[in-house]
Motif scaffolding. Structure first.
Motif, PDB file in Angstrom:
ATOM      1  N   PRO A  12       1.022  -1.114  -0.025  1.00 52.23           N
ATOM      2  CA  PRO A  12       0.178  -0.150  -0.515  1.00 52.23           C
ATOM      3  C   PRO A  12       0.775   1.182  -0.507  1.00 52.23           C
ATOM      4  CG  PRO A  12      -0.125  -1.167   1.743  1.00 52.23           C
ATOM      5  CD  PRO A  12       1.035  -1.611   1.377  1.00 52.23           C
ATOM      6  N   TRP A  13       0.609   2.480  -0.539  1.00 54.80           N
ATOM      7  CA  TRP A  13       1.160   3.863  -0.251  1.00 54.80           C
ATOM      8  C   TRP A  13       1.090   4.176   1.194  1.00 54.80           C
ATOM      9  CZ3 TRP A  13       3.135   6.253  -4.210  1.00 54.80           C
ATOM     10  CH2 TRP A  13       3.659   5.696  -5.614  1.00 54.80           C
ATOM     11  N   GLY A 212      -2.200  13.957   0.658  1.00 54.69           N
ATOM     12  CA  GLY A 212      -1.942  12.251   0.209  1.00 54.69           C
ATOM     13  C   GLY A 212      -2.340  11.113   1.847  1.00 54.69           C
ATOM     14  N   LYS A 213      -2.301  12.401   3.047  1.00 50.91           N
ATOM     15  CA  LYS A 213      -2.687  12.041   4.315  1.00 50.91           C
ATOM     16  C   LYS A 213      -4.326  10.836   4.706  1.00 50.91           C
ATOM     17  CE  LYS A 213      -2.194  11.894   9.358  1.00 50.91           C
ATOM     18  NZ  LYS A 213      -1.836  12.367  10.285  1.00 50.91           N
ATOM     19  N   PRO A 214      -5.190  11.224   4.311  1.00 53.40           N
ATOM     20  CA  PRO A 214      -6.287  11.161   4.072  1.00 53.40           C
ATOM     21  C   PRO A 214      -6.266   9.267   3.170  1.00 53.40           C
ATOM     22  CG  PRO A 214      -6.888  12.851   3.587  1.00 53.40           C
ATOM     23  CD  PRO A 214      -5.390  12.694   3.202  1.00 53.40           C
ATOM     24  N   PHE A 215      -5.641   9.310   1.410  1.00 53.06           N
ATOM     25  CA  PHE A 215      -5.452   8.169   1.242  1.00 53.06           C
ATOM     26  C   PHE A 215      -4.959   7.478   1.931  1.00 53.06           C
ATOM     27  CE2 PHE A 215      -3.119   6.116  -2.369  1.00 53.06           C
ATOM     28  CZ  PHE A 215      -3.709   5.462  -2.436  1.00 53.06           C
ATOM     29  N   ALA A 216      -3.740   6.992   2.200  1.00 50.72           N
ATOM     30  CA  ALA A 216      -2.458   6.497   2.547  1.00 50.72           C
ATOM     31  C   ALA A 216      -3.251   5.806   4.037  1.00 50.72           C
ATOM     32  CB  ALA A 216      -1.259   7.127   3.199  1.00 50.72           C
ATOM     33  N   MET A 217      -4.751   6.374   4.639  1.00 48.24           N
ATOM     34  CA  MET A 217      -4.451   5.915   6.223  1.00 48.24           C
ATOM     35  C   MET A 217      -6.030   5.090   6.352  1.00 48.24           C
ATOM     36  SD  MET A 217      -4.795   9.483   8.666  1.00 48.24           S
ATOM     37  CE  MET A 217      -5.425   8.609  10.057  1.00 48.24           C
ATOM     38  N   ASN A 218      -6.671   5.621   5.295  1.00 46.63           N
ATOM     39  CA  ASN A 218      -8.199   4.766   4.790  1.00 46.63           C
ATOM     40  C   ASN A 218      -8.099   3.895   3.901  1.00 46.63           C
ATOM     41  OD1 ASN A 218      -8.394   6.767   6.778  1.00 46.63           O
ATOM     42  ND2 ASN A 218      -9.934   8.421   5.354  1.00 46.63           N
ATOM     43  N   LEU A 219      -7.514   3.865   2.335  1.00 42.13           N
ATOM     44  CA  LEU A 219      -7.717   3.267   1.879  1.00 42.13           C
ATOM     45  C   LEU A 219      -6.360   1.546   1.480  1.00 42.13           C
ATOM     46  CD1 LEU A 219      -9.065   5.336  -1.147  1.00 42.13           C
ATOM     47  CD2 LEU A 219     -10.428   3.828   0.417  1.00 42.13           C
ATOM     48  N   SER A 221      -6.066  -1.150   3.066  1.00 42.55           N
ATOM     49  CA  SER A 221      -6.789  -2.127   2.741  1.00 42.55           C
ATOM     50  C   SER A 221      -7.047  -2.189   1.335  1.00 42.55           C
ATOM     51  CB  SER A 221      -7.134  -2.817   3.832  1.00 42.55           C
ATOM     52  OG  SER A 221      -7.281  -2.370   5.069  1.00 42.55           O
ATOM     53  N   LEU A 222      -8.158  -1.713   0.981  1.00 40.76           N
ATOM     54  CA  LEU A 222      -9.089  -1.618   0.290  1.00 40.76           C
ATOM     55  C   LEU A 222      -8.106  -1.510  -1.344  1.00 40.76           C
ATOM     56  CD1 LEU A 222     -11.182  -1.934  -1.460  1.00 40.76           C
ATOM     57  CD2 LEU A 222     -11.526   0.238  -1.951  1.00 40.76           C
ATOM     58  N   TYR A 223      -6.192  -0.499  -0.921  1.00 37.61           N
ATOM     59  CA  TYR A 223      -6.216  -1.210  -2.489  1.00 37.61           C
ATOM     60  C   TYR A 223      -5.274  -2.199  -2.726  1.00 37.61           C
ATOM     61  CZ  TYR A 223      -1.660   0.599  -4.581  1.00 37.61           C
ATOM     62  OH  TYR A 223      -0.710   0.597  -5.125  1.00 37.61           O
ATOM     63  N   VAL A 224      -4.670  -2.648  -1.095  1.00 40.17           N
ATOM     64  CA  VAL A 224      -3.879  -4.131  -1.407  1.00 40.17           C
ATOM     65  C   VAL A 224      -4.892  -5.038  -1.835  1.00 40.17           C
ATOM     66  CG1 VAL A 224      -2.823  -5.851  -0.117  1.00 40.17           C
ATOM     67  CG2 VAL A 224      -2.690  -3.208   0.579  1.00 40.17           C
ATOM     68  N   ALA A 225      -6.273  -4.815  -1.552  1.00 42.05           N
ATOM     69  CA  ALA A 225      -6.984  -6.371  -1.620  1.00 42.05           C
ATOM     70  C   ALA A 225      -7.740  -5.736  -3.730  1.00 42.05           C
ATOM     71  CB  ALA A 225      -8.521  -5.996  -1.399  1.00 42.05           C
ATOM     72  N   VAL A 226      -7.093  -4.929  -3.782  1.00 43.70           N
ATOM     73  CA  VAL A 226      -7.770  -4.556  -5.295  1.00 43.70           C
ATOM     74  C   VAL A 226      -6.334  -4.691  -6.090  1.00 43.70           C
ATOM     75  CG1 VAL A 226      -7.664  -2.517  -7.248  1.00 43.70           C
ATOM     76  CG2 VAL A 226      -9.034  -2.584  -5.480  1.00 43.70           C
ATOM     77  N   THR A 227      -5.509  -4.682  -5.986  1.00 39.57           N
ATOM     78  CA  THR A 227      -3.888  -4.553  -6.651  1.00 39.57           C
ATOM     79  C   THR A 227      -3.781  -6.328  -6.778  1.00 39.57           C
ATOM     80  OG1 THR A 227      -2.913  -4.365  -4.647  1.00 39.57           O
ATOM     81  CG2 THR A 227      -2.532  -3.139  -5.855  1.00 39.57           C
ATOM     82  N   LYS A 228      -4.216  -7.027  -6.174  1.00 42.03           N
ATOM     83  CA  LYS A 228      -3.632  -8.645  -5.369  1.00 42.03           C
ATOM     84  C   LYS A 228      -5.332  -9.252  -6.660  1.00 42.03           C
ATOM     85  CE  LYS A 228      -2.948  -9.252  -0.898  1.00 42.03           C
ATOM     86  NZ  LYS A 228      -2.658  -9.807   0.470  1.00 42.03           N
ATOM     87  N   GLU A 264     -13.097  -7.207   4.755  1.00 43.12           N
ATOM     88  CA  GLU A 264     -12.172  -5.765   4.696  1.00 43.12           C
ATOM     89  C   GLU A 264     -12.825  -4.885   4.433  1.00 43.12           C
ATOM     90  OE1 GLU A 264      -8.286  -8.616   2.758  1.00 43.12           O
ATOM     91  OE2 GLU A 264      -8.831  -6.547   1.847  1.00 43.12           O
ATOM     92  N   LEU A 265     -13.616  -4.878   3.500  1.00 41.74           N
ATOM     93  CA  LEU A 265     -13.929  -2.803   3.334  1.00 41.74           C
ATOM     94  C   LEU A 265     -14.794  -2.709   4.651  1.00 41.74           C
ATOM     95  CD1 LEU A 265     -15.943  -4.075  -0.371  1.00 41.74           C
ATOM     96  CD2 LEU A 265     -13.766  -3.197   0.172  1.00 41.74           C
ATOM     97  N   VAL A 266     -15.992  -3.989   5.847  1.00 40.82           N
ATOM     98  CA  VAL A 266     -16.385  -3.498   6.065  1.00 40.82           C
ATOM     99  C   VAL A 266     -16.172  -3.159   7.786  1.00 40.82           C
ATOM    100  CG1 VAL A 266     -18.747  -3.800   5.233  1.00 40.82           C
ATOM    101  CG2 VAL A 266     -17.948  -5.036   6.425  1.00 40.82           C
ATOM    102  N   SER A 267     -14.460  -3.633   7.765  1.00 39.07           N
ATOM    103  CA  SER A 267     -13.766  -4.360   9.150  1.00 39.07           C
ATOM    104  C   SER A 267     -14.104  -3.647  10.260  1.00 39.07           C
ATOM    105  CB  SER A 267     -13.015  -5.127   9.410  1.00 39.07           C
ATOM    106  OG  SER A 267     -11.681  -4.143   8.368  1.00 39.07           O
ATOM    107  N   ARG A 268     -14.323  -2.011   9.436  1.00 38.64           N
ATOM    108  CA  ARG A 268     -13.376  -0.915  10.515  1.00 38.64           C
ATOM    109  C   ARG A 268     -15.322  -0.118  10.854  1.00 38.64           C
ATOM    110  NH1 ARG A 268      -8.476   1.747   8.594  1.00 38.64           N
ATOM    111  NH2 ARG A 268      -6.878   0.495   8.373  1.00 38.64           N
ATOM    112  N   SER A 269     -16.148  -0.504  10.357  1.00 42.94           N
ATOM    113  CA  SER A 269     -17.544   0.002  10.355  1.00 42.94           C
ATOM    114  C   SER A 269     -17.470  -0.140  11.597  1.00 42.94           C
ATOM    115  CB  SER A 269     -18.436  -0.513   9.399  1.00 42.94           C
ATOM    116  OG  SER A 269     -17.632  -0.160   7.985  1.00 42.94           O
TER     117      SER A 269
END
Length: 304
Positions: A12-13, A212-219, A221-228, A264-269
């Motif tokens: 992830p970034w 860019g901090k919000p992107f690195a903080m919040n996405l 898990s989702l970014y890694v799932a997409v790249t996989k 992964e998408l809702v684990s923090r909800s």
């Protein structure tokens, strides 16, 4: 794809706060070398180095240290790993084991790292050049397109679930049940009204990229799932002998693949308590036929 390049894609970034500015970065380090990507949200920079480059640069920067390239690579991995594992806490209140600084020219960006190795000062300079358009597409554009499709699918599923919940609540009410806690009462979900309110009240905040901090903080898990998912799709097409061009992934296929990652998408909800109902008349069990007769509306995404 080489080991470092494959590993870089799965990272992830991370957000890196420097005295000069903020950076987004990702790195993959093995015993054979490393690959690094850095972005200042204006340009993307890249360096890939093998053991010969590592050995030569280590001699130039650390004359008092003698070790094989694998040892220096191992130390760089130990220094950078905490950064990429938990970039959200990289600030003045949580200092790491290393300090970072950077200098940027027209054709090069140098990221300097200072730490200690075996009790002696250890310095390293990453010499990054502008990344090619294919790298930018592979690590930013293509994954972010997948993230957008995943979030759109997520919203569609949630909107459909809310409509079903409204039908369920209506069935309870028609059978004589009332809400025992008035503070839990909600209005029926109206998708168009919700979208209009979101556009006015929430969209400006949601689009604030800042440093860019919000992107690195919040996405992450989702970014890694997409790249996989995208890497698996490429391997599947290559294994079956099919020819795939850049960006040819079907949007519908991407939706279906990414919806297999609900945890992964809702684990923090947050988990909210269910509304409590109690019967006010001896009307017997709720007739199930009412739910069966309700005409289900076709799910419609907020951004479709």
């Amino acid at each position: 794809m080489e080991e470092e390049e494959q590993g870089l894609l799965m990272q992830p970034w991370a957000w890196l706060q420097l005295a000069e500015n903020s950076l987004l970065a990702k790195a993959s380090i093995t015993k054979h070398g490393y690959a690094l990507l850095i972005s200042d949200l204006q340009q993307v920079w890249h360096e890939q180095a093998d053991t010969s480059v590592v050995s030569q640069r280590a001699k130039e920067l650390n004359k008092r240290l003698t070790a094989p390239p694998a040892a220096f690579l191992c130390h760089l991995d130990e220094v950078l790993r905490p950064l990429f594992k938990d970039s959200a806490h990289q600030d003045a209140a949580h200092p790491g084991k290393a300090t970072f600084s950077c200098d940027r020219g027209e054709e090069v960006l140098i990221l300097r790292v200072r730490s200690e190795l075996s009790g002696l000062p250890f310095n390293w300079h990453f010499h990054c050049i502008p990344a090619s358009s294919s790298l930018v597409f592979q690590h930013l554009i293509h994954p972010l397109m997948g993230v957008s499709l995943a979030l759109q699918s997520h919203v569609r599923e949630l909107a459909a679930l809310l409509r079903m919940k409204d039908l369920e609540i209506q069935a309870y009410q028609e059978s004589g049940a009332v809400l025992s806690r008035s503070r839990l009462k909600t209005e029926p979900f109206e998708e168009n009204s919700f979208l209009e309110q979101f556009m006015v009240e929430k969209l400006p905040e949601a689009c604030a990229v800042d440093d860019g901090k919000p992107f690195a903080m919040n996405l992450q898990s989702l970014y890694v799932a997409v790249t996989k998912q995208q890497a698996q799709a490429r391997q599947k097409h290559q294994g079956s002998g099919e020819t795939q061009t850049s960006g040819s992934t079907s949007p519908r296929g991407t939706d279906n693949q990414l919806l297999k990652q609900p945890e992964e998408l809702v684990s923090r909800s947050p988990t909210l308590s269910e509304p409590e109902y109690e019967a006010v008349a001896a009307s017997g069990p709720m007739p199930r036929a009412q739910l069966g007769k309700s005409k289900r509306k076709k799910p419609r995404g907020l951004f479709s």
